[in-house]
Design a protein around this motif. Structure first.
Motif: not given
Length: 500
Positions: A145-155, A254-260, A470-478
């Protein structure tokens, strides 16, 4: 230092060894009597009973004639206590492993274990395993878990993210509850779910740029829907009185914190209701859905303290703009609007018109509102598909403002065919002037209105409601956000003969 390719090579050797033993590393048949995580919570009831569990190996320790394997499934974790002389021997036809084959197992493998529920000398609830079957041999180790923190890689590899970050997996259980609660509330109030088309000749119902595709069977270009609205309103014209649809919609933006560009949304339509009926209904619906999803009504969302149980005040759109900008939305011009945008450090776009400019001003105010607040009486030129108020300048629209966002849209629906045609023509002029987000002319919809559609209220919200609470961005929310297609360099190296 060992690389991913090195680990994979080692596992491939174990896979080959299993096959030489006659073990099928990927059998189809499995059995289970209880979830792994349920054993501890029901220990008093299950102690000394024989149970069968399945799951992914997340921990593996072997000490001579003893082994401890921790497995995980959707219900939680359980330790398998394995002892030489107690575990049955190798049975290749059943994919069953004996004590000598435990060295062929790795974390990430899936197994099935049968044995008695016990507590070890250290008090750990365990399964004293007498039979162990291999269900899946994994070829790649799960990262720590501690080695898997890169956001792009997680998504990009969300299936890993959900394994190493169980909270992410739980998020999408709540997302499922959100949509189930939405369905339950509407069904309890007599609504019927009817799914409309995703591919449309003419798309409308929102200000958005559509995705275009081509259907070979018809040799015609089609659009991916940007809204559920117009097909559902056609159903009102067909005689249905309470209808809704839940499903994906697509907006080429566009893709932002509120839109996909792709997301799930819901719209309902109720014949013989107006906007005030809908507003009362939606207060109750929000409270029901949010409570069923999160089990509470009060949230800290960013800097906002939001309590859905409080009263929901009603704000008039024009009064808000007048109060904050000293601008009369009904007696202004584009130069005045652009000046106000500049004064408030807001972008002035080349394609901006009065309606888009005023909407930018409103959104600056909206960002400061904790809510819940109802915004009503939107100017007619901003809402072309909504029924006018008696003043002829504003429309019967209602929007909830919560935590700085508009979390839905409702209207008394326009059902005057000539008025609708006129508004479509205005929108078409905007498209012709270069506004790709303006609505398309839909003469078929006007035809339907000429046959008659009853007075109605309509409402829509997207899964952005869930993301906010939920308190997350759009990309984190799907679960699987759309991302630029890329192939990992390790994968390219592993499969040199595969065209990627």
């Amino acid at each position: 230092m060992a690389t991913l390719a090195d680990f994979r090579d080692e596992r491939l050797k174990k896979l080959e060894a299993l096959r030489r033993l006659g073990v099928d590393p990927y059998p189809a048949h499995t059995e289970r009597t209880i979830g792994a995580g349920e054993v501890a919570s029901r220990f008093d009831e299950l102690a000394n009973t024989t149970q069968t569990v399945v799951g992914r190996i997340v921990g593996l320790r072997k000490f001579g004639k003893l082994a401890f394997i921790v497995i995980s499934d959707m219900t939680g974790r359980l330790q398998l206590f394995i002892q030489a002389g107690q575990l049955e021997e190798l049975d290749p036809e059943q994919s069953q492993l004996g004590i000598k084959q435990l060295n062929l197992l790795d974390t990430g493998d899936f197994v099935q274990a049968t044995g008695k529920v016990i507590k070890t000398k250290t008090g750990e609830v365990s399964l004293a395993t007498t039979r162990l079957r291999l269900l899946v041999k994994s070829l790649r180790p799960m990262p720590e878990r501690q080695g898997f923190t890169n956001k792009e890689e997680r998504l990009r590899r969300r299936y890993i993210d959900m394994n190493v970050n169980p909270g992410v997996r739980q998020r999408f259980i709540r997302r499922s509850k959100f949509w189930q609660a939405t369905r339950d509330f509407l069904n309890k109030h007599g609504f019927i779910e009817i799914n409309g088309p995703v591919l449309e000749h003419t798309t409308g119902g929102a200000d958005a740029t559509a995705f275009r595709t081509h259907m070979d069977a018809l040799n015609q270009d089609l659009y991916l829907r940007i809204s559920h609205e117009l097909p559902l309103k056609r159903l009102l014209g067909a005689g249905y009185e309470r209808v809704y649809d839940i499903g994906p919609r697509f907006r080429n933006e566009g893709i932002d914190d509120e839109h996909l560009p792709e997301h799930i949304a819901m719209e309902w339509y109720h014949a013989y209701w107006d906007w005030q009926d809908g507003m009362r209904f939606m207060e109750n619906m929000y409270r029901y859905v949010i409570r069923q999803t999160f089990g509470k009504m009060r949230f800290q969302i960013g800097d906002f303290d939001v309590d859905l149980d409080r009263d929901w005040p009603v704000w008039d759109y024009a009064e808000v703009i007048k109060k904050h900008y000293d601008l009369d939305v009904y007696h202004t011009n584009l130069d005045e609007v652009r000046l106000k945008l500049k004064e408030n450090q807001l972008e002035v776009g080349k394609a901006d018109n009065i309606s888009r400019g005023i909407d930018k001003l409103w959104k600056k105010v909206r960002k400061t509102v904790a809510g819940p607040v109802w915004l009503v009486n939107t100017p007619k030129f901003i809402s072309p598909l909504s029924k006018s108020n008696p003043d002829g300048r504003s429309v019967q629209r209602f929007q909830p403002i919560i935590a700085g966002s508009e979390l839905g849209n409702g209207y008394s629906e326009l059902n005057d065919p000539l008025d609708q045609l006129s508004r479509f023509q205005e929108q078409q002029q905007m498209r012709d002037a270069g506004d790709d987000e303006a609505m398309m002319m839909d003469i078929d919809f006007v035809e339907m209105l000429e046959y008659g559609m009853p007075p109605a209220c309509g409402w829509g919200y997207a899964e952005r409601v869930f993301w906010v609470f939920e308190g997350v961005t759009a990309r984190e929310g799907v679960p699987f956000p759309t991302m630029r297609h890329e192939i990992d360099r390790v994968t390219r190296k592993i499969y040199p003969d595969v065209k990627l």
